[in-house]
Every structure is written in C-alpha cells, then in structure tokens.
Design a protein around this motif. Structure first.
Motif, PDB file in Angstrom:
ATOM      1  N   ALA A 198      60.743  94.710 122.424  1.00 42.84           N
ATOM      2  CA  ALA A 198      61.245  95.874 121.678  1.00 42.84           C
ATOM      3  C   ALA A 198      62.491  96.457 122.339  1.00 42.84           C
ATOM      4  CB  ALA A 198      60.154  96.932 121.558  1.00 42.84           C
ATOM      5  N   SER A 199      62.485  96.514 123.663  1.00 41.31           N
ATOM      6  CA  SER A 199      63.647  97.050 124.383  1.00 41.31           C
ATOM      7  C   SER A 199      64.880  96.179 124.175  1.00 41.31           C
ATOM      8  CB  SER A 199      63.341  97.156 125.879  1.00 41.31           C
ATOM      9  OG  SER A 199      62.304  98.069 126.105  1.00 41.31           O
ATOM     10  N   LEU A 200      64.687  94.873 124.258  1.00 38.06           N
ATOM     11  CA  LEU A 200      65.802  93.957 124.030  1.00 38.06           C
ATOM     12  C   LEU A 200      66.304  94.080 122.598  1.00 38.06           C
ATOM     13  CD1 LEU A 200      67.731  91.716 124.878  1.00 38.06           C
ATOM     14  CD2 LEU A 200      65.918  90.069 124.343  1.00 38.06           C
ATOM     15  N   ASN A 201      65.387  94.161 121.648  1.00 35.58           N
ATOM     16  CA  ASN A 201      65.776  94.322 120.245  1.00 35.58           C
ATOM     17  C   ASN A 201      66.610  95.587 120.060  1.00 35.58           C
ATOM     18  OD1 ASN A 201      65.609  93.669 117.332  1.00 35.58           O
ATOM     19  ND2 ASN A 201      64.511  95.620 117.293  1.00 35.58           N
ATOM     20  N   ARG A 202      66.171  96.677 120.657  1.00 33.14           N
ATOM     21  CA  ARG A 202      66.910  97.942 120.542  1.00 33.14           C
ATOM     22  C   ARG A 202      68.315  97.788 121.122  1.00 33.14           C
ATOM     23  NH1 ARG A 202      64.378 103.567 122.111  1.00 33.14           N
ATOM     24  NH2 ARG A 202      63.729 103.365 119.961  1.00 33.14           N
ATOM     25  N   GLN A 203      68.407  97.149 122.291  1.00 30.64           N
ATOM     26  CA  GLN A 203      69.706  96.951 122.927  1.00 30.64           C
ATOM     27  C   GLN A 203      70.625  96.100 122.053  1.00 30.64           C
ATOM     28  OE1 GLN A 203      69.403  95.123 126.780  1.00 30.64           O
ATOM     29  NE2 GLN A 203      71.587  94.802 126.954  1.00 30.64           N
ATOM     30  N   LEU A 204      70.096  95.017 121.510  1.00 28.75           N
ATOM     31  CA  LEU A 204      70.897  94.134 120.663  1.00 28.75           C
ATOM     32  C   LEU A 204      71.354  94.852 119.396  1.00 28.75           C
ATOM     33  CD1 LEU A 204      68.871  90.819 121.048  1.00 28.75           C
ATOM     34  CD2 LEU A 204      71.111  91.360 122.055  1.00 28.75           C
ATOM     35  N   GLU A 205      70.458  95.633 118.793  1.00 23.47           N
ATOM     36  CA  GLU A 205      70.829  96.369 117.583  1.00 23.47           C
ATOM     37  C   GLU A 205      71.868  97.441 117.877  1.00 23.47           C
ATOM     38  OE1 GLU A 205      67.596  97.690 115.144  1.00 23.47           O
ATOM     39  OE2 GLU A 205      67.288  95.645 114.418  1.00 23.47           O
ATOM     40  N   GLU A 206      71.738  98.133 119.009  1.00 24.92           N
ATOM     41  CA  GLU A 206      72.734  99.139 119.374  1.00 24.92           C
ATOM     42  C   GLU A 206      74.094  98.493 119.592  1.00 24.92           C
ATOM     43  OE1 GLU A 206      71.017 101.102 122.770  1.00 24.92           O
ATOM     44  OE2 GLU A 206      69.730 102.374 121.522  1.00 24.92           O
ATOM     45  N   ASP A 207      74.116  97.347 120.273  1.00 23.00           N
ATOM     46  CA  ASP A 207      75.374  96.632 120.499  1.00 23.00           C
ATOM     47  C   ASP A 207      75.995  96.189 119.177  1.00 23.00           C
ATOM     48  OD1 ASP A 207      74.932  96.958 123.213  1.00 23.00           O
ATOM     49  OD2 ASP A 207      74.387  94.855 123.582  1.00 23.00           O
ATOM     50  N   LEU A 208      75.172  95.647 118.287  1.00 23.67           N
ATOM     51  CA  LEU A 208      75.670  95.192 116.992  1.00 23.67           C
ATOM     52  C   LEU A 208      76.170  96.371 116.164  1.00 23.67           C
ATOM     53  CD1 LEU A 208      76.169  92.900 115.017  1.00 23.67           C
ATOM     54  CD2 LEU A 208      73.773  93.080 114.301  1.00 23.67           C
ATOM     55  N   GLN A 209      75.413  97.462 116.151  1.00 25.35           N
ATOM     56  CA  GLN A 209      75.827  98.645 115.388  1.00 25.35           C
ATOM     57  C   GLN A 209      77.167  99.170 115.906  1.00 25.35           C
ATOM     58  OE1 GLN A 209      74.215 100.011 112.542  1.00 25.35           O
ATOM     59  NE2 GLN A 209      76.259 100.849 112.472  1.00 25.35           N
ATOM     60  N   GLU A 210      77.339  99.170 117.219  1.00 22.18           N
ATOM     61  CA  GLU A 210      78.601  99.630 117.816  1.00 22.18           C
ATOM     62  C   GLU A 210      79.758  98.745 117.364  1.00 22.18           C
ATOM     63  OE1 GLU A 210      80.914 102.274 119.618  1.00 22.18           O
ATOM     64  OE2 GLU A 210      78.742 102.475 119.420  1.00 22.18           O
ATOM     65  N   SER A 211      79.519  97.445 117.269  1.00 22.23           N
ATOM     66  CA  SER A 211      80.563  96.528 116.810  1.00 22.23           C
ATOM     67  C   SER A 211      80.875  96.709 115.332  1.00 22.23           C
ATOM     68  CB  SER A 211      80.140  95.078 117.061  1.00 22.23           C
ATOM     69  OG  SER A 211      79.993  94.838 118.434  1.00 22.23           O
ATOM     70  N   LEU A 212      79.868  97.079 114.535  1.00 24.63           N
ATOM     71  CA  LEU A 212      80.061  97.252 113.089  1.00 24.63           C
ATOM     72  C   LEU A 212      80.620  98.634 112.729  1.00 24.63           C
ATOM     73  CD1 LEU A 212      76.751  95.619 111.808  1.00 24.63           C
ATOM     74  CD2 LEU A 212      79.055  94.650 111.646  1.00 24.63           C
ATOM     75  N   ARG A 213      80.432  99.609 113.612  1.00 20.67           N
ATOM     76  CA  ARG A 213      80.815 100.999 113.322  1.00 20.67           C
ATOM     77  C   ARG A 213      82.255 101.152 112.841  1.00 20.67           C
ATOM     78  NH1 ARG A 213      77.655 104.611 114.998  1.00 20.67           N
ATOM     79  NH2 ARG A 213      77.119 103.545 116.929  1.00 20.67           N
ATOM     80  N   PRO A 214      83.255 100.508 113.479  1.00 21.34           N
ATOM     81  CA  PRO A 214      84.633 100.692 113.006  1.00 21.34           C
ATOM     82  C   PRO A 214      84.842 100.270 111.548  1.00 21.34           C
ATOM     83  CG  PRO A 214      84.630  99.647 115.169  1.00 21.34           C
ATOM     84  CD  PRO A 214      83.202  99.693 114.693  1.00 21.34           C
ATOM     85  N   GLU A 215      83.985  99.376 111.063  1.00 27.87           N
ATOM     86  CA  GLU A 215      84.101  98.912 109.680  1.00 27.87           C
ATOM     87  C   GLU A 215      83.344  99.806 108.708  1.00 27.87           C
ATOM     88  OE1 GLU A 215      86.021  96.447 108.662  1.00 27.87           O
ATOM     89  OE2 GLU A 215      86.628  95.908 110.698  1.00 27.87           O
ATOM     90  N   GLY A 216      82.560 100.745 109.243  1.00 27.38           N
ATOM     91  CA  GLY A 216      81.789 101.643 108.384  1.00 27.38           C
ATOM     92  C   GLY A 216      80.597 100.961 107.723  1.00 27.38           C
ATOM     93  N   ILE A 217      80.108  99.897 108.339  1.00 29.50           N
ATOM     94  CA  ILE A 217      78.978  99.142 107.795  1.00 29.50           C
ATOM     95  C   ILE A 217      77.787  99.307 108.722  1.00 29.50           C
ATOM     96  CG2 ILE A 217      78.124  96.802 107.259  1.00 29.50           C
ATOM     97  CD1 ILE A 217      80.158  97.717 105.253  1.00 29.50           C
ATOM     98  N   ALA A 218      76.647  99.673 108.155  1.00 32.84           N
ATOM     99  CA  ALA A 218      75.418  99.784 108.940  1.00 32.84           C
ATOM    100  C   ALA A 218      74.807  98.397 109.114  1.00 32.84           C
ATOM    101  CB  ALA A 218      74.423 100.705 108.230  1.00 32.84           C
ATOM    102  N   ILE A 219      73.995  98.261 110.145  1.00 32.02           N
ATOM    103  CA  ILE A 219      73.325  96.987 110.426  1.00 32.02           C
ATOM    104  C   ILE A 219      72.564  96.488 109.203  1.00 32.02           C
ATOM    105  CG2 ILE A 219      71.090  96.424 111.459  1.00 32.02           C
ATOM    106  CD1 ILE A 219      72.150  96.753 114.112  1.00 32.02           C
TER     107      ILE A 219
END
Length: 146
Positions: free
Chosen positions: A21-42
């Motif tokens: 669960a911790s790894l999943n949260r970390q991966l999702e946070e990293d992915l969300q941060e990468s997607l944020r400039p595009e205005g797209i949610a995970i």
C-alpha cells in the motif's frame, strides 16, 4: 525450567500489505505530480489508457479496468465528457447499452502523456532489473484474487 520464545509480531510497517500500500501510494503520488501540469487526474489518465487498449467499453467493464467504483466512474466520465476527452454512444449490438469512447482531444492527450507511465515503469525496472521486475510482477499477480 523451559523457556519458550514467543515470536515477535511484526510491526504494521513490516506487514506485506502495508509495504504494498505504501509503495502504491508513492507511485500514485509521483504519477499524479507528473500529470498535474497537464490538468489530468490519474483516474482520467487510466480511463484514457484503458480506452486506448480497447475502445468502446461499457461502464462496468471500464470501472473494473481502472480500479474505480462505478458511482465514482460516472462522475469522472461526466467531467471527461464535459472536457471533450471522451463521449458516450449506444452499442451497435444493443442500443440500450452505453459505451465509452475516446474523443479526438482525449486521444491527443493520451498520446502526449503515455510516455509518463512508461518512464515510471522504466524507472522501476532500473531499480530492480528486468528479471526481478518480471518475477515481482508475477508474485504480486499471484496474490491477487482471480
């Protein structure tokens, strides 16, 4: 006098489920941060990815594919329809059945962003190696319910 050693119970931070669960949260946070400039949610990106793999999917199937409950998916898809990323259309086989398709804007967004998840995947493989990554994937799939 016999002394019995009681095995120490692992702390919750050592439990496999917690580590996953911790790894999943970390991966999702990293992915969300990468997607944020595009205005797209995970969740929106997952929907675009799922539709790229198989266009014209019913809501129930799409909900399972993108790991979102159906009620939440409806709200997300409504927003994506408003943003012209996807559209709804009746099934050719059963006009009562509604399918979700990627709109041209959604296809362009997906093409532009698909490298982000590939980059994340490549980073994970580099931290392990291809064999370890394949073995870990197989082991984790083995833990999943069918």
């Amino acid at each position: 006098m016999k002394v019995f050693l009681v095995p120490r119970q692992p702390q919750y931070e050592e439990h496999l489920a917690y580590v996953i669960a911790s790894l999943n949260r970390q991966l999702e946070e990293d992915l969300q941060e990468s997607l944020r400039p595009e205005g797209i949610a995970i969740e929106q990106f997952r929907i675009l990815s799922a539709l790229n793999a198989s266009e014209g999917r019913p809501m129930g199937e799409l909900a399972s594919a993108v790991l979102v409950d159906p009620a939440t998916l409806t709200k997300i898809v409504d927003r994506m329809v408003t943003d012209a990323l996807v559209y709804r259309a009746p099934s050719a086989q059963d006009r009562r059945r509604v399918l979700i398709f990627t709109a041209p804007k959604g296809k362009a967004v997906y093409r532009r962003l698909k490298g982000i998840t590939q980059s994340q995947q490549n980073g994970l493989i580099e931290r392990l190696d291809k064999v370890q990554a394949a073995n870990l994937t197989q082991m984790l799939r083995g833990l999943m319910r069918p």
